[in-house]
Design an enzyme around this catalytic site. Structure first.
Site, mmCIF file in Angstrom:
data_model
loop_
_atom_site.group_PDB
_atom_site.id
_atom_site.type_symbol
_atom_site.label_atom_id
_atom_site.label_comp_id
_atom_site.label_asym_id
_atom_site.label_seq_id
_atom_site.Cartn_x
_atom_site.Cartn_y
_atom_site.Cartn_z
ATOM 1 N N ARG A 61 -1.601 -0.334 -14.131
ATOM 2 C CA ARG A 61 -1.561 -1.449 -13.169
ATOM 3 C C ARG A 61 -2.811 -2.322 -13.260
ATOM 4 O O ARG A 61 -2.734 -3.543 -13.168
ATOM 5 C CB ARG A 61 -1.429 -0.904 -11.736
ATOM 6 C CG ARG A 61 -0.034 -0.402 -11.446
ATOM 7 C CD ARG A 61 -0.016 0.438 -10.192
ATOM 8 N NE ARG A 61 -0.177 -0.336 -8.976
ATOM 9 C CZ ARG A 61 -0.513 0.198 -7.811
ATOM 10 N NH1 ARG A 61 -0.749 1.490 -7.714
ATOM 11 N NH2 ARG A 61 -0.615 -0.559 -6.745
ATOM 12 N N ARG B 211 2.790 -12.855 -9.786
ATOM 13 C CA ARG B 211 1.906 -11.930 -10.503
ATOM 14 C C ARG B 211 1.603 -12.449 -11.914
ATOM 15 O O ARG B 211 0.808 -11.843 -12.618
ATOM 16 C CB ARG B 211 2.599 -10.579 -10.698
ATOM 17 C CG ARG B 211 2.645 -9.620 -9.527
ATOM 18 C CD ARG B 211 1.402 -8.827 -9.367
ATOM 19 N NE ARG B 211 1.486 -7.409 -9.149
ATOM 20 C CZ ARG B 211 1.890 -6.770 -8.057
ATOM 21 N NH1 ARG B 211 2.404 -7.408 -7.067
ATOM 22 N NH2 ARG B 211 1.799 -5.466 -7.980
ATOM 23 N N ARG C 182 -4.825 6.747 -0.986
ATOM 24 C CA ARG C 182 -3.841 6.093 -0.111
ATOM 25 C C ARG C 182 -2.614 6.987 0.105
ATOM 26 O O ARG C 182 -2.097 7.594 -0.826
ATOM 27 C CB ARG C 182 -3.411 4.770 -0.758
ATOM 28 C CG ARG C 182 -2.295 4.071 -0.027
ATOM 29 C CD ARG C 182 -2.238 2.619 -0.354
ATOM 30 N NE ARG C 182 -1.785 2.334 -1.710
ATOM 31 C CZ ARG C 182 -1.625 1.100 -2.173
ATOM 32 N NH1 ARG C 182 -1.914 0.064 -1.409
ATOM 33 N NH2 ARG C 182 -1.215 0.895 -3.402
ATOM 34 N N ARG D 228 2.320 7.082 -3.245
ATOM 35 C CA ARG D 228 3.174 6.243 -4.097
ATOM 36 C C ARG D 228 3.061 6.715 -5.536
ATOM 37 O O ARG D 228 1.960 7.007 -6.005
ATOM 38 C CB ARG D 228 2.706 4.775 -3.999
ATOM 39 C CG ARG D 228 3.227 4.059 -2.783
ATOM 40 C CD ARG D 228 2.599 2.709 -2.582
ATOM 41 N NE ARG D 228 2.494 1.885 -3.783
ATOM 42 C CZ ARG D 228 2.168 0.590 -3.775
ATOM 43 N NH1 ARG D 228 1.927 -0.015 -2.624
ATOM 44 N NH2 ARG D 228 2.075 -0.093 -4.889
ATOM 45 N N LYS E 229 -3.926 -5.775 0.153
ATOM 46 C CA LYS E 229 -3.118 -6.969 0.429
ATOM 47 C C LYS E 229 -1.994 -6.661 1.424
ATOM 48 O O LYS E 229 -1.732 -7.438 2.322
ATOM 49 C CB LYS E 229 -2.490 -7.527 -0.864
ATOM 50 C CG LYS E 229 -3.476 -8.024 -1.883
ATOM 51 C CD LYS E 229 -2.787 -8.694 -3.053
ATOM 52 C CE LYS E 229 -1.904 -7.752 -3.860
ATOM 53 N NZ LYS E 229 -2.603 -6.676 -4.556
#
Ligand code: AMP
Length: 228
Positions: free
Chosen positions: A172, A89, A128, A161, A10
């Site tokens: 998550r 969210r 990532r 992260r 996103k």
């Protein structure tokens, strides 16, 4: 508005879309990450607690998130429109946003829901790497930087992260399933939901998204008229 599980891309799409349509990018995740750079005494207790939640991969309370959005209502009135990434969210946040938009006589043109199989999501998240300075995003296999661990654009040292580590990723995904996935139905019944496959490279996904926005947004939408 961009919806989708953590790791579907996103943030990358938000940057690319904003560059194309000139909208203001509002990412609650980026706001929290920026707050990490503040000294302890500069943070409110609510922000400190939000950063703890974020580290563990949990959702920050609706109250804190909505207070942040209220402070940034100017972004929603940006001349080029706005693009929401990571907000709302929860259904409570979506309801609050609906009230805020209606109060300010603003409208949501479309809600893009990015779909990707779970195994690809896990691989995207674990590989990532992010630049702390210019926010560029790399992937150790799919989009490696020219020099390992170094940002191609500004030379800063890339980092993983905290919430991309396996223990936080599990939390998550759970939070997404329980709290955020129901938003698809919320926007479907309002006729705003557009599903887009998040397979492939960022440029392909962006082209797919623009196509859907141009063909699928309301005809009176100002934001996409220049692309039609
Ligand atoms: P993101 O960069 O959007 O994946 O957000 C990173 C983290 O920030 C999330 O895992 C949450 O801990 C927190 N966060 C960001 N946006 C929200 C939101 N709208 N509601 C609750 N927590 C959020």
């Amino acid at each position: 508005m961009l919806l989708g599980a953590p790791g579907v891309g996103k943030g990358t799409q938000a940057e690319m879309l904003c560059a194309k349509v000139g909208a203001c990018h509002l990412s609650t995740g980026d706001i929290f990450r920026a707050a990490k750079a503040l000294d302890e005494y500069e943070r409110t207790p609510a922000l400190t607690s939000a950063l703890h939640c974020m580290r563990r991969g949990e959702l920050v309370s609706d109250e804190t998130v909505l207070a942040l959005i209220a402070e940034r209502v100017g972004c929603l009135k940006c001349e080029g429109g706005f693009l929401l990434d990571g907000f709302p969210r929860t259904v409570a946040q979506a309801e609050a946003l609906e009230a805020l938009l209606s109060k300010n006589r603003l409208q949501l043109d479309a809600v893009i829901s990015y779909d990707l199989p779970i195994e690809k999501i896990v691989s995207r998240l674990s590989g990532r790497r992010t630049c702390p300075q210019c926010k560029a995003v790399f992937h150790i296999e799919a989009l490696p930087p020219k020099v390992e661990g170094v940002c191609d654009h500004c030379g800063a040292k890339l980092y993983q992260r905290e919430d991309d580590r396996p223990e936080s990723v599990r939390v998550r995904m759970q939070a997404y399933e329980t709290s955020t996935a129901p938003l698809a139905e919320f926007y479907k019944v309002r006729g705003l939901l557009r599903s887009v496959s998040a397979e492939g490279i960022p440029e392909e996904i962006c082209a797919r998204t623009l196509q859907i926005l141009v063909n699928g947004s309301k005809p009176n939408s100002k934001a996409f008229s220049s692309l039609r």
